[in-house]
Design a protein around this motif. Structure first.
Motif, mmCIF file in Angstrom:
data_model
loop_
_atom_site.group_PDB
_atom_site.id
_atom_site.type_symbol
_atom_site.label_atom_id
_atom_site.label_comp_id
_atom_site.label_asym_id
_atom_site.label_seq_id
_atom_site.Cartn_x
_atom_site.Cartn_y
_atom_site.Cartn_z
ATOM 1 N N LEU A 1 18.251 -1.198 0.534
ATOM 2 C CA LEU A 1 17.579 -0.033 -0.035
ATOM 3 C C LEU A 1 16.272 0.117 0.733
ATOM 4 C CD1 LEU A 1 17.545 2.155 -2.260
ATOM 5 C CD2 LEU A 1 16.210 0.555 -3.630
ATOM 6 N N PHE A 2 16.154 1.229 1.462
ATOM 7 C CA PHE A 2 14.944 1.504 2.236
ATOM 8 C C PHE A 2 14.070 2.462 1.434
ATOM 9 C CE2 PHE A 2 18.022 0.419 5.485
ATOM 10 C CZ PHE A 2 17.285 -0.405 6.338
ATOM 11 N N ILE A 3 12.820 2.085 1.262
ATOM 12 C CA ILE A 3 11.848 2.975 0.625
ATOM 13 C C ILE A 3 10.844 3.303 1.717
ATOM 14 C CG2 ILE A 3 10.143 3.230 -1.198
ATOM 15 C CD1 ILE A 3 11.709 0.983 -2.688
ATOM 16 N N ARG A 4 10.950 4.500 2.241
ATOM 17 C CA ARG A 4 10.058 4.916 3.330
ATOM 18 C C ARG A 4 8.870 5.655 2.736
ATOM 19 N NH1 ARG A 4 15.186 5.253 5.190
ATOM 20 N NH2 ARG A 4 15.632 4.308 7.207
ATOM 21 N N ARG A 5 7.700 5.370 3.250
ATOM 22 C CA ARG A 5 6.468 6.022 2.801
ATOM 23 C C ARG A 5 6.336 5.925 1.282
ATOM 24 N NH1 ARG A 5 3.806 9.831 6.476
ATOM 25 N NH2 ARG A 5 2.849 10.402 4.536
ATOM 26 N N LEU A 6 6.120 4.727 0.817
ATOM 27 C CA LEU A 6 6.011 4.438 -0.610
ATOM 28 C C LEU A 6 5.007 5.373 -1.282
ATOM 29 C CD1 LEU A 6 6.819 2.429 -2.892
ATOM 30 C CD2 LEU A 6 4.786 1.116 -2.260
ATOM 31 N N SER A 7 5.436 5.959 -2.402
ATOM 32 C CA SER A 7 4.554 6.842 -3.175
ATOM 33 C C SER A 7 4.366 6.256 -4.567
ATOM 34 C CB SER A 7 5.159 8.240 -3.274
ATOM 35 O OG SER A 7 6.343 8.202 -4.052
ATOM 36 N N ARG A 8 3.433 6.803 -5.325
ATOM 37 C CA ARG A 8 3.175 6.322 -6.689
ATOM 38 C C ARG A 8 4.419 6.462 -7.563
ATOM 39 N NH1 ARG A 8 -1.782 4.755 -7.818
ATOM 40 N NH2 ARG A 8 -3.482 5.452 -6.506
ATOM 41 N N GLU B 1 0.844 -1.184 0.000
ATOM 42 C CA GLU B 1 0.000 0.000 0.000
ATOM 43 C C GLU B 1 0.884 1.241 0.000
ATOM 44 O OE1 GLU B 1 -3.265 0.121 -0.211
ATOM 45 O OE2 GLU B 1 -3.741 -1.989 0.153
ATOM 46 N N LEU B 2 0.350 2.350 -0.444
ATOM 47 C CA LEU B 2 1.072 3.616 -0.397
ATOM 48 C C LEU B 2 1.310 4.011 1.054
ATOM 49 C CD1 LEU B 2 -0.773 5.599 -3.227
ATOM 50 C CD2 LEU B 2 1.391 4.382 -3.369
ATOM 51 N N ASN B 3 2.368 4.752 1.314
ATOM 52 C CA ASN B 3 2.772 5.250 2.632
ATOM 53 C C ASN B 3 3.333 4.164 3.552
ATOM 54 O OD1 ASN B 3 2.198 7.983 2.149
ATOM 55 N ND2 ASN B 3 0.034 7.590 2.518
ATOM 56 N N TYR B 4 3.507 2.942 3.070
ATOM 57 C CA TYR B 4 4.154 1.886 3.843
ATOM 58 C C TYR B 4 5.619 1.805 3.418
ATOM 59 C CZ TYR B 4 -0.158 0.077 5.833
ATOM 60 O OH TYR B 4 -1.318 -0.065 6.549
ATOM 61 N N SER B 5 6.460 1.200 4.251
ATOM 62 C CA SER B 5 7.880 1.053 3.934
ATOM 63 C C SER B 5 8.131 -0.266 3.217
ATOM 64 C CB SER B 5 8.720 1.087 5.208
ATOM 65 O OG SER B 5 8.655 2.362 5.794
ATOM 66 N N VAL B 6 9.134 -0.241 2.323
ATOM 67 C CA VAL B 6 9.577 -1.432 1.605
ATOM 68 C C VAL B 6 11.094 -1.499 1.765
ATOM 69 C CG1 VAL B 6 9.754 -2.544 -0.651
ATOM 70 C CG2 VAL B 6 7.682 -1.278 -0.055
ATOM 71 N N ILE B 7 11.621 -2.708 2.013
ATOM 72 C CA ILE B 7 13.068 -2.884 2.181
ATOM 73 C C ILE B 7 13.539 -3.949 1.196
ATOM 74 C CG2 ILE B 7 14.931 -3.517 3.760
ATOM 75 C CD1 ILE B 7 12.976 -2.766 6.072
ATOM 76 N N LEU B 8 14.599 -3.626 0.461
ATOM 77 C CA LEU B 8 15.249 -4.571 -0.439
ATOM 78 C C LEU B 8 16.660 -4.782 0.083
ATOM 79 C CD1 LEU B 8 14.169 -2.894 -3.812
ATOM 80 C CD2 LEU B 8 13.011 -4.726 -2.601
ATOM 81 N N GLN B 9 17.130 -6.038 0.133
ATOM 82 C CA GLN B 9 18.447 -6.320 0.705
ATOM 83 C C GLN B 9 19.207 -7.320 -0.157
ATOM 84 O OE1 GLN B 9 18.352 -7.841 4.707
ATOM 85 N NE2 GLN B 9 20.564 -7.921 4.876
#
Length: 192
Positions: free
Chosen positions: A96-103, A62-70
């Motif tokens: 790679l931290f993606i904080r507050r996922l946006s479109r 979902e948007l505004n959630y964090s995603v982490i790739l390692q």
């Protein structure tokens, strides 16, 4: 004198993986960094550890959630790790931290690990929004059930039966009240 702030990305970023080019020696080819490796080497894409977990290399978040790739593959000597987003460099390091996922951050990510011996590439991981569980359907018009509908004579008959029933109920209540009053008068007359 103050030190100039350094950008997290190098001035000459490691290029995204490109197919090898043939050299004069048919048994050796050049990788993107200019190093030689055997011509019969098959490129193997390395897995990434992800949060949330990737299913068939797709992360749905979902948007505004964090995603982490390692990056999880061990290399000797220690590699330089660079990340790409849709083929454009976007970060360095093991995670790679993606904080507050946006479109704008929806797309395909890869990690490129380069050391003095070889270059490894992660499998591409696509971040997308979750698909709706159910597709909306068009509303259908409903026909009234003929066994439950009342009109014409049956509606008038039901109305008349309701009025008669209400009249009988009122008459019964009046009868009970009158009987109760008569009984009370008789008791009063007997006791006096």
């Amino acid at each position: 004198m103050r030190a100039k702030p350094q950008s997290p990305l190098p001035r000459n970023p490691v290029p995204a993986w490109s197919p090898p080019t043939t050299t004069t020696d048919p048994m050796l080819e050049k990788d993107a960094a200019g190093g030689d490796f055997p011509a019969n080497l098959v490129l193997q894409l390395m897995p990434l550890k992800t949060f949330p977990a990737a299913i068939r290399v797709v992360i749905q978040s979902e948007l505004n959630y964090s995603v982490i790739l390692q990056w999880v593959v061990t290399m000797d000597p220690e590699p330089v790790l660079s990340w790409t987003f849709n083929g454009v460099p976007c970060g360095m390091g093991e995670k790679l931290f993606i904080r507050r996922l946006s479109r704008e951050q929806l797309g395909t990510y890869m990690c490129i690990a380069t050391n003095s011996k070889k270059q490894l590439v992660s499998e591409p991981v696509t971040i997308s929004l979750p698909k709706p569980i159910m597709q909306p359907t068009e509303a259908e018009s409903m026909e009234p059930d003929p066994t439950l509908s009342l009109s014409g004579g049956s509606a008038i008959g039901l109305l008349a039966a309701g009025i008669l029933g209400a009249g009988a109920l009122i008459a019964g209540m009046c009868f009970t009240i009158i009987q109760s009053l008569r009984t009370d008068r008789q008791r009063i007359g007997i006791c006096s």
